[in-house]
Write a protein that holds these residues in place. Sequence first.
Motif, PDB file in Angstrom:
ATOM      1  N   LEU A  18      29.272 -24.076  -1.411  1.00  0.00           N
ATOM      2  CA  LEU A  18      28.547 -22.809  -1.319  1.00  0.00           C
ATOM      3  C   LEU A  18      28.454 -22.149  -2.691  1.00  0.00           C
ATOM      4  O   LEU A  18      27.462 -21.523  -3.046  1.00  0.00           O
ATOM      5  N   ARG A  19      29.513 -22.342  -3.469  1.00  0.00           N
ATOM      6  CA  ARG A  19      29.524 -21.802  -4.813  1.00  0.00           C
ATOM      7  C   ARG A  19      28.438 -22.436  -5.681  1.00  0.00           C
ATOM      8  O   ARG A  19      27.750 -21.751  -6.430  1.00  0.00           O
ATOM      9  N   TYR A  21      25.713 -23.612  -4.603  1.00  0.00           N
ATOM     10  CA  TYR A  21      24.440 -23.058  -4.140  1.00  0.00           C
ATOM     11  C   TYR A  21      24.184 -21.701  -4.794  1.00  0.00           C
ATOM     12  O   TYR A  21      23.111 -21.460  -5.348  1.00  0.00           O
ATOM     13  N   THR A  22      25.170 -20.842  -4.743  1.00  0.00           N
ATOM     14  CA  THR A  22      25.009 -19.502  -5.301  1.00  0.00           C
ATOM     15  C   THR A  22      24.704 -19.580  -6.795  1.00  0.00           C
ATOM     16  O   THR A  22      23.793 -18.919  -7.294  1.00  0.00           O
ATOM     17  N   ASN A  23      25.458 -20.423  -7.486  1.00  0.00           N
ATOM     18  CA  ASN A  23      25.231 -20.573  -8.931  1.00  0.00           C
ATOM     19  C   ASN A  23      23.849 -21.134  -9.230  1.00  0.00           C
ATOM     20  O   ASN A  23      23.138 -20.638 -10.101  1.00  0.00           O
ATOM     21  N   TYR A  25      21.229 -21.165  -7.325  1.00  0.00           N
ATOM     22  CA  TYR A  25      20.157 -20.237  -6.954  1.00  0.00           C
ATOM     23  C   TYR A  25      19.962 -19.209  -8.056  1.00  0.00           C
ATOM     24  O   TYR A  25      18.843 -18.951  -8.501  1.00  0.00           O
ATOM     25  N   HIS A  26      21.057 -18.663  -8.496  1.00  0.00           N
ATOM     26  CA  HIS A  26      21.014 -17.655  -9.557  1.00  0.00           C
ATOM     27  C   HIS A  26      20.333 -18.219 -10.812  1.00  0.00           C
ATOM     28  O   HIS A  26      19.414 -17.623 -11.368  1.00  0.00           O
ATOM     29  N   THR A 424      25.517 -24.104   3.309  1.00  0.00           N
ATOM     30  CA  THR A 424      25.245 -22.697   3.606  1.00  0.00           C
ATOM     31  C   THR A 424      25.369 -22.513   5.121  1.00  0.00           C
ATOM     32  O   THR A 424      25.186 -23.466   5.881  1.00  0.00           O
TER      33      THR A 424
END
Length: 643
Positions: A18-19, A21-23, A25-26, A424
């Motif tokens: 998930l991390r 993904y967040t990274n 995406y950012h 996610t």
Amino acid sequence: MLKFNANRMPMSDRIETLRDYTNDYHKSVVSPEKFWSEIAENFDWRKKWDQVLSWDFETPKISWFENAELNLTENIFERLLPTHENKTAIIWEPNDPKKNPIHLTYGELFKATCKFANAMKSQGVNKGDRVIIYMPMVPEAAVAMLACARVGAVHSVVFAGFSSSALADRINDCQAKMILTSDGNFRGNKNIQVKAVVDEALNNTEFVEKVIVLKRTGEAVEMIPGRDLWWDEALEGQSEDHLAEVMSAEDLLFILYTSGSTGKPKGVVHTTAGYMVYTYYSFLNVFQYDADDVYWCTADIGWITGHSYIVYGPLLAGATTLMFEGVPTYPHPGRFWEIVEKYKVNQFYTAPTAIRALQVHGTEPVEKFDLSSLKVIGSVGEPINEEAWHWYHEHVGKGNCPLVDTWWQTETGGIMISPLAGITPNKPAHASLPLPGVQPVIVDSEGNELEGNNVEGNLCIKYPWPSMIRTTYGDHQRCKDTYFSTYKGMYFTGDGVKRDHDGFLRILGRVDDVINVSGHRMGTAEVENAINEHSNVIESAVVGYPHEIKGQGIYAFAICDSLDKSAEVLEDEIKQLVRKIIGPIAKPEHVQIVSGLPKTRSGKIMRRILRKVASRDLSNLGDISTLLNPEVVDDIIKGAGLD
Ligand code: 7RM
């Protein structure tokens, strides 16, 4: 983590946590060019790009990997063969379970593609020529697509259930030089004519020079000397070597026709490099494909899902992709699950309409087979209702497979909003979160962006992504008008959407005059035009209504002049006519002969009222006093048997 024991390691683009993904995406929002160029680095380029992206949504003009040179098929074959030569690329399961399946390795698929590419060249196809593929779900159809990409021809796959006039429209629109087809098509217990439909279409077109016909059902077909030749004849003496045509990043890869709210279907244009990068990336991440997995998408290659997630995405990722010729209920309603068991399918991707159709048969056909190989299940094509979601999740996924509800469109080329399996969170009936590189926005009717949670509006995308539509073939203005003019500076999807209190997106369905029947898009105008061809029809209006299995059904209202035919006869004639003009999928469920259609003072049909009648729900009919002819509403309600 190394997934391939090889120096080429395409799995490095896979998001693992998930991390990540967040990274990612950012990063994709802050530096999109850097983000996409790093993914593009995995591929083999004959020449690298000068610039990753240049764009304006005004013209619109979108260019990814500008001036780069490549051939997409070199990135499936030459790039992967050192490690994948003997890996199965395509498993083909025939319509009849008693017949033999086919397994094609990457090495074999490469040879078949090269050989057919040479055959096409010998028959006069050159870079840039348009080739129509009107074929059943057989490996040769995938070979045909790849061979087109190999020689730089632009394929346009037409679903083999479309009528001859729908086919003729598409041939004429793209001025196709060649058609690749078959004698017939096995589907369930039916044997469908294919070549005969092509022959009829060709009476009304002038561009096609050659027709190559695959023998599938063995039925007698007429072969016109000089124009038609058999697949095997075309392959005779052809070499299994073919040097790929060098394409520019923005050269056309394919055209795929899709319905909109007005006029005839439009040819959505996809180009080479961006489509390649995005389908590869989205496939790998949404389905979390592992090196030895068997992946199965049940779509037909006549739709975008078949293009991106049976053929291109999986093959670019070095996957084993299963292709199924038949239908979910033949010879029994457990056929899908039997196939999952037979090939130990790991990722299974289908449409809500198929789930609902199978749900009707209860859980017994599902429980009969061993589905323990499944790791991921997916949904595409229309909103999945919560009941179907839970049934699918519980009985097929046994409660422990992530369910990826993937929202996207022919125009987006690849999956845009979806959970990433196991990465996610899952939320029933929610497509949930955008993929890295995708910037969705919710707008109100004035185009103001609605930020924060608990908002509902129209779904737009405010930044380019690599596999986005470039134009509508032969009519750039139409592309601009349809997608880039409703809201300035944004791509408008035509869908309504809600962002819930957790920030998850739920797609609410079309907000325009497009009906989604079993996951297939139909324009109301297109169906109305077909109905209006009936000599007794004066005017018609078509709307969608909720249908238990199909998601939406087609309901047509028609004003007719004939008094010597009964309403029943007219209704049936109209249904048959639509079937003939467009194809079986467009045949209305209901036709109601009416004395008039509710019109506004400016002469527009009030579809809102017709939708209410078709849905058999007369609550909140709204204000009808502003109508030009309020008296027809009562007649229509009576005629529908709702009084
Ligand atoms: C892939 C495909 C596109 C239209 C789109 C939506 C609807 C597709 C979902 C969905 C809700 C989904 N291409 N749609 N996927 N609605 N949830 N997961 O279907 O061009 O044929 O259709 O389909 O309305 O605009 S398509």
